[in-house]
Write an enzyme that holds these catalytic residues in place. Structure first.
Site, mmCIF file in Angstrom:
data_model
loop_
_atom_site.group_PDB
_atom_site.id
_atom_site.type_symbol
_atom_site.label_atom_id
_atom_site.label_comp_id
_atom_site.label_asym_id
_atom_site.label_seq_id
_atom_site.Cartn_x
_atom_site.Cartn_y
_atom_site.Cartn_z
ATOM 1 N N ASP A 159 -9.517 -5.014 13.236
ATOM 2 C CA ASP A 159 -9.479 -3.643 12.707
ATOM 3 C C ASP A 159 -8.931 -3.663 11.288
ATOM 4 O O ASP A 159 -7.942 -2.997 10.973
ATOM 5 C CB ASP A 159 -8.617 -2.770 13.625
ATOM 6 C CG ASP A 159 -8.787 -1.287 13.341
ATOM 7 O OD1 ASP A 159 -9.768 -0.924 12.659
ATOM 8 O OD2 ASP A 159 -7.941 -0.497 13.792
ATOM 9 N N GLN B 73 0.818 -1.203 0.000
ATOM 10 C CA GLN B 73 0.000 0.000 0.000
ATOM 11 C C GLN B 73 0.861 1.267 0.000
ATOM 12 O O GLN B 73 2.060 1.222 0.234
ATOM 13 C CB GLN B 73 -0.912 0.003 1.231
ATOM 14 C CG GLN B 73 -0.170 -0.114 2.544
ATOM 15 C CD GLN B 73 -1.030 -0.647 3.658
ATOM 16 O OE1 GLN B 73 -2.241 -0.679 3.573
ATOM 17 N NE2 GLN B 73 -0.402 -1.086 4.741
ATOM 18 N N ASP C 81 -0.144 -12.621 6.918
ATOM 19 C CA ASP C 81 -1.554 -12.637 6.548
ATOM 20 C C ASP C 81 -2.378 -13.199 7.706
ATOM 21 O O ASP C 81 -2.125 -14.307 8.182
ATOM 22 C CB ASP C 81 -1.742 -13.491 5.297
ATOM 23 C CG ASP C 81 -3.182 -13.505 4.826
ATOM 24 O OD1 ASP C 81 -3.981 -14.272 5.402
ATOM 25 O OD2 ASP C 81 -3.509 -12.767 3.884
ATOM 26 N N ALA C 82 -3.375 -12.442 8.158
ATOM 27 C CA ALA C 82 -4.150 -12.839 9.338
ATOM 28 C C ALA C 82 -4.894 -14.155 9.120
ATOM 29 O O ALA C 82 -4.962 -15.000 10.026
ATOM 30 C CB ALA C 82 -5.136 -11.731 9.700
#
EC number: 2.5.1.16
Length: 498
Positions: free
Chosen positions: A360, A234, A342-343
């Protein structure tokens, strides 16, 4: 000559794909809707290449100099494409016009390359051998570009510098060709002069990339930019106006220091108050450490595990003076463990269970984010919870994205959770929603931690009440195979932004 042209094929195919990736990435950053932007750009680019291939039949004489001139044109247009797009976004109302004009122009020029090369080499090899060699090298070059672009070029150099680098490569092919390909002396002089001019422009562009980026971003943000960083995942922008700090990821506001406490107190404390004795807390996303700051106000919490994909975010909010001051250096607390991965994958591999899970994540603006709000994700998460565990998730705006909000709530409830919808007014965002959930009906403790700026017993009751314009609506359950939430989100936020 053959070897020189084969090397040229490898380079120019890499350049062509990178220009396509740059356009798609910039469009998705600036406009959102990643799948839509990439689909439209890839389709337009491939169609334009077809047009270029068709137009190549009209090039009949002096094919070698024409090929080198095509390379110069691609290098110039493709090299400056990122700069043009960034500068256009803040100045032109209909950004799609310069975007697709550039994609079409580059696509046509790239489409000319291979047909012209095949005709140059047709006297050197049998047709079947010629086609197999040229096309195989073309695909190998595209593979190299597709691997190196996300792993090295975009995160290390940034999008603008990457464009200039590949423009320089295109011009390098043209300049090199004036030495290794058979050309008339008069053509050599002209082509070398043209190459030097274009190369100089691209090198200057590369040298002033930071200034161009700064100017283009200054036109997008009203406040002073104090930090600008491109990561593998990002674009990070931090702005300041007086004492107010704002964080933007890919152009989307994440928080304002003026009122973020309303958001983070509502995200954290209801969940911790709903558990009888929370000791182990998991935070998914939230790499800014602001949620962790609130968790640490509960002194009985023994450990906090933060899982955030982008290490650049957690590093910034651990090391940067202003940013770590905002989270009160929470990420350096001895109770906190930061994991950058990566969650979804981490949840599948972990065998730990947690008392409280706080989520979140960014809003579900594309399918890669939408998967983090699906039944598959919450089913995996449920395995990391026990009977008394609770979770709370930020769930976009129940006012502006009403169907999106209730889709998240219904998806969680479909897995057997008791849910409690919550909402709070955050001046920077407007009305914002959360969903609190557990495997038992939600009951709150009465003892609040000290030093809260917003939440108290009265506010905790009021944020559970939804007015008529935010009340429940019929929605689908969000699954991996339907991604209903992304459809709701795109439709609702596009309506607001338009």
């Amino acid at each position: 000559m053959q070897t020189a042209l084969y090397i040229s094929v490898l380079i120019i195919s890499s350049c062509g794909l990178v220009y396509e990736l740059l356009a798609g990435t910039i469009a998705s950053y600036l406009l959102g809707e990643t799948v839509t932007q990439f689909s439209l750009i890839i389709g337009t680019y491939l169609f334009s290449m077809g047009v270029g291939s068709w137009l190549s039949k009209y090039l009949e004489k002096d094919l070698i100099p024409k090929f080198l001139e095509i390379e110069l044109a691609i290098g110039l247009v493709g090299g400056f494409s990122s700069a043009i797009l960034y500068l256009s976004f803040g100045q032109i109302r209909y950004f799609q016009i310069p975007l697709f004009l550039l994609v079409i122009l580059i696509g046509i020029l790239v489409g000319l390359e291979i047909p012209v090369l095949l005709r140059i080499l047709k006297k050197e090899l049998q047709f079947k051998e010629l086609v197999s060699r040229v096309l195989s090298l073309d695909y190998v070059g595209a593979l190299l570009a597709s691997i190196l672009f996300p792993i090295f070029f975009a995160p290390k150099l940034g999008l603008m510098r990457t464009g200039f680098i590949f423009g320089i490569l295109n011009v390098g092919v043209a300049l090199w060709g004036t030495w290794v390909l058979p050309l008339r002396q008069s053509k050599i002089i002209i082509l070398r002069a043209q190459s030097v001019v274009v190369l100089t422009l691209l090198i200057l562009g590369f040298s002033y990339s930071d200034l161009i980026t700064y100017y283009s971003e200054e036109s997008l943000y009203t406040d002073e930019i104090i930090l600008s960083k491109q990561t593998q995942y990002q674009r990070i922008i931090v702005t300041r106006w007086k004492n107010e700090i704002r964080l933007f990821l890919n152009g989307h506001l994440q928080f304002s220091s003026r009122d973020e406490y309303r958001y983070h107190e509502t995200l954290v404390h209801p969940a911790l108050l709903a558990h009888p004795a929370p000791k182990k807390v998991l935070v998914l996303g939230g790499g800014d450490g602001l949620a962790v700051r609130e968790i640490l106000k509960h002194k009985n919490v023994e450990s906090v595990t933060l899982v955030d994909l982008d290490s650049a975010i957690t590093n910034l909010f651990s090391e940067h003076g202003i940013l770590k001051e905002l989270n009160e250096e929470s990420l350096k607390n001895s109770k906190v463990t930061v994991i950058n991965t990566d969650a979804f994958l981490w949840l599948e591999e972990s065998d730990q269970t947690f008392d409280v899970v706080l989520i979140d994540f960014p809003d579900p603006s594309n399918f890669s984010l939408g998967k983090l709000y699906t039944t598959a994700f919450f089913h995996t998460l449920k395995r990391r919870m026990n009977e008394t565990s609770v979770l709370e998730i930020q769930s976009t705006s129940p006012l502006f994205a009403r169907s999106s909000y209730w889709c998240i709530e219904r998806t969680i409830a479909s897995l057997g959770f008791y849910t409690l919808p919550l909402h709070v007014y955050v001046p920077s965002f407007g009305e914002w929603g959360f969903v609190l959930a557990g495997q038992r009906p939600i009951q709150f403790k009465k003892k609040f931690p000290k030093d809260l700026k917003f939440l108290n017993i009265q506010e905790l009751e009021s944020i559970q009440t939804f007015p008529q314009d935010m009340s429940r609506v019929p929605v689908e359950i969000n699954r991996l195979d339907n991604q209903a939430l992304v459809r709701y989100y795109d439709r609702e936020w596009n309506r607001i932004l338009d």
